[in-house]
Design a protein around this motif. Structure first.
Motif: not given
Length: 579
Positions: A385-413
């Motif tokens: 990966i180019n060193a200057d690149v910033k990468v974002a990832y959306l997973s089909q396994v939603q628990g990889e990128m979202l924490k179930d025990s968080n509220t929506i507000l907590d997730e974005f904090i």
């Protein structure tokens, strides 16, 4: 027939249905559509087990009706040690064994009456499922879905998409009075999606299918039930004809709205003049005239046509980058291989530049998700990966990128926002407002979770997006908003998707995984390949013409040129007749 009459139901934090009514009749294949979180899965739960819910209104279902069900989630059944044939035939074999056991018992007992009753019930159940022909029927279904090669394999060895199709077959072969499927298309590759289309179209019974898949919607259903904002709309006919009706209604309503707006403004001016006159002239008749005009203006406002199904608000998805990308390679894969029980990818290589939008296409289980995850982790010797690149990832396994025990507000904090007010303002663009922001992630629908992932990806301002099945569970309006965001994005996208429309409407080219290798293909060639396999050239040309006319109608509406829009609607109607 199944009848729902004036049904209302609410959760403590949300009203779901307000006096909704609809019917399902024998032989109907009904698509159940609506925006994410509108209550489709809950309504299915009510239909399947009404005793669990306290609702107002009437629900009429014959108590003897058998309901078959396929969940949107993979079932634990795949852990069983049995072959595909044994899994599909499980209920038939169980009843056969029961009948044999009863006959054996008859040979040694004098209590024949109760056994005769038991064996007759079992024989009736076996006959209602066409049990005498179950082996032949299973073979027919496997052939129809082009999955006969799986017949003797253990179900634990199947991909998720293959197992979903096997579940569909199993339920259909039980011949239920009503077959319900909740997003059966999620994560199916295009070949398996086409197999699902064939299974749906060959089914003789009553079907209710929750789906946001435009390919299935356009080719499988003869009835539409649309749920939005606590209300339901029924349409007997194809989805393509329903969409035409919505567009036709939209033109009519916008013309009426413009005319009423002009009338309201004219009356407001009259009210202003009458007020000025009444201020200087205390004559009673002047006051009465003013009151009459005010009431007339209020009536105009009150009778404005509200059409929740015609112009549904799309989320405002927008992917931004911190700086304009240079035209340089950002992802380089060189001689990458991956294996689990068997070799999936063998020495594959490809390169992406800073503005490339690329779809990875391939059958379920060919290593697409593993490759994308390895690119995101960026710790494999074959991936650079180019060193200057910033990468974002959306997973089909939603628990990889979202924490179930968080509220929506907590997730974005946790995602880097500073205040709850900042989060509220940002997420209103994605349709999250009010009490839902305090809900835990685990309580959200699949579509809402994917929408949150998209919001997190957008907030990152990354210049390379890795998207694994981003349209899964998303409603049609959000899919279209996502396509627009992808088209406007200035960075690079590497996307796994089995959604044909998202690929051809948003990507520059595809890389296809076949026989453990990768080959590059342009979008037009990919589009023609799909249509050649499943439709014909005329269909492709007609669909492209339909899209062009729809775009002209949207432009005419923006210009409030209603005469042109109505003429184009007539043109569109003739095009749709050819599809």
């Amino acid at each position: 027939m199944i009848t729902v009459d004036n049904l209302s139901f609410s959760f403590p934090q949300k009203d779901l249905y307000n006096n909704i009514s609809f019917t399902l009749e024998e032989g109907q294949h009904c698509a159940f559509i609506g925006t994410s979180g509108s209550g489709k899965s809950t309504l299915i739960d009510i239909l399947m087990d009404p005793e669990r819910y306290l609702y107002d209104g009437k629900l009429e279902i014959d108590p003897e009706y058998r309901i078959g069900y396929v969940s949107q989630f993979l079932q634990d059944d795949q852990a069983k040690e049995m072959t595909v044939f044994e899994f599909i035939a499980e209920e038939f074999i169980k009843i056969q064994d029961e009948i044999t056991s009863i006959y054996d018992e008859m040979a040694t007992t004098s209590d024949m009456d109760s056994l005769m009753e038991k064996v007759q019930l079992a024989l009736d159940a076996f006959e209602s499922m066409d049990g005498d022909n179950f082996e032949n029927n299973i073979n027919k279904q496997l052939n129809l879905a082009n999955l006969m090669k799986l017949k003797d394999l253990n179900i634990s060895s199947l991909s998720g998409g293959e197992f979903k199709l096997i579940q569909v077959m199993k339920e259909m072969l039980h011949r239920p009075d009503l077959m319900i499927m909740d997003e059966p298309d999620v994560f199916l590759d295009f070949e398996n999606l086409n197999a699902l289309k064939k299974l749906i179209n060959s089914h003789k019974g009553m079907l209710l299918v929750v789906t946001h898949n435009r390919y299935l919607l356009n080719h499988c259903f003869n009835k539409i039930i649309h749920l939005e904002d606590t209300e339901i709309q029924e349409f007997d006919g194809r989805y393509i004809d329903y969409n035409f009706l919505l567009l036709q209604t939209k033109v009519e309503l916008q013309e009426i709205a413009v005319a009423e707006e002009e009338e309201i403004k004219r009356n407001e001016n009259i009210v202003i003049n009458l007020r000025e006159i009444a201020t200087n002239d205390s004559e009673a008749s002047r006051g009465r005239a003013l009151k009459a005009r005010v009431r007339f203006t209020e009536r105009l406002e009150a009778r404005r046509i509200k059409a929740p199904f015609v112009d549904i608000k799309q989320p405002n998805i927008h992917f931004d980058v911190d700086h304009e990308p240079e035209d340089i390679p950002v992802v380089h894969v060189n001689n990458y291989s991956v294996a689990f029980d068997e070799l999936l990818l063998d020495n594959v290589s490809f390169e992406m530049k800073a503005t490339d939008k690329v779809a990875i296409i391939g059958a379920n289980g060919t290593g697409k998700t593993t490759l994308l995850r390895e690119v995101f982790k960026n710790n494999h010797a074959s991936i650079e990966i180019n060193a200057d690149v910033k990468v974002a990832y959306l997973s089909q396994v939603q628990g990889e990128m979202l924490k179930d025990s968080n509220t929506i507000l907590d997730e974005f904090i946790d995602a880097g926002f500073n205040t709850y007010d900042e989060i509220r303002s940002y997420l209103s663009n994605y349709g999250f407002e009010g009490e839902i922001l305090n809900q835990k992630i685990e309580s959200l629908s699949g579509g809402e979770k994917n929408m949150l992932q998209l919001a997190k990806v957008a907030a990152s301002k990354a210049n390379v997006l890795l998207l694994d099945e981003p349209t899964s569970h998303l409603d049609i309006y959000t899919q279209i908003a996502l396509e627009k965001a992808i088209a406007e994005y200035k960075g690079a996208i590497l996307m796994i998707s089995h959604d044909f429309y998202s690929v051809v409407n948003g990507m520059d080219y595809v890389v296809i995984i076949e026989d453990k290798k990768i080959r590059k293909m342009g979008i037009e060639e990919f589009r023609e390949m799909i249509y050649e396999s499943h439709f014909n050239k005329d269909y492709l040309e007609t669909e492209q013409k339909k899209k062009a006319v729809e775009m002209k109608i949207e432009l005419a509406l923006k210009d409030t040129n209603f005469e042109l829009a109505k003429g184009l609607v007539n043109e569109l109607e003739e095009v749709i007749k050819l599809l």
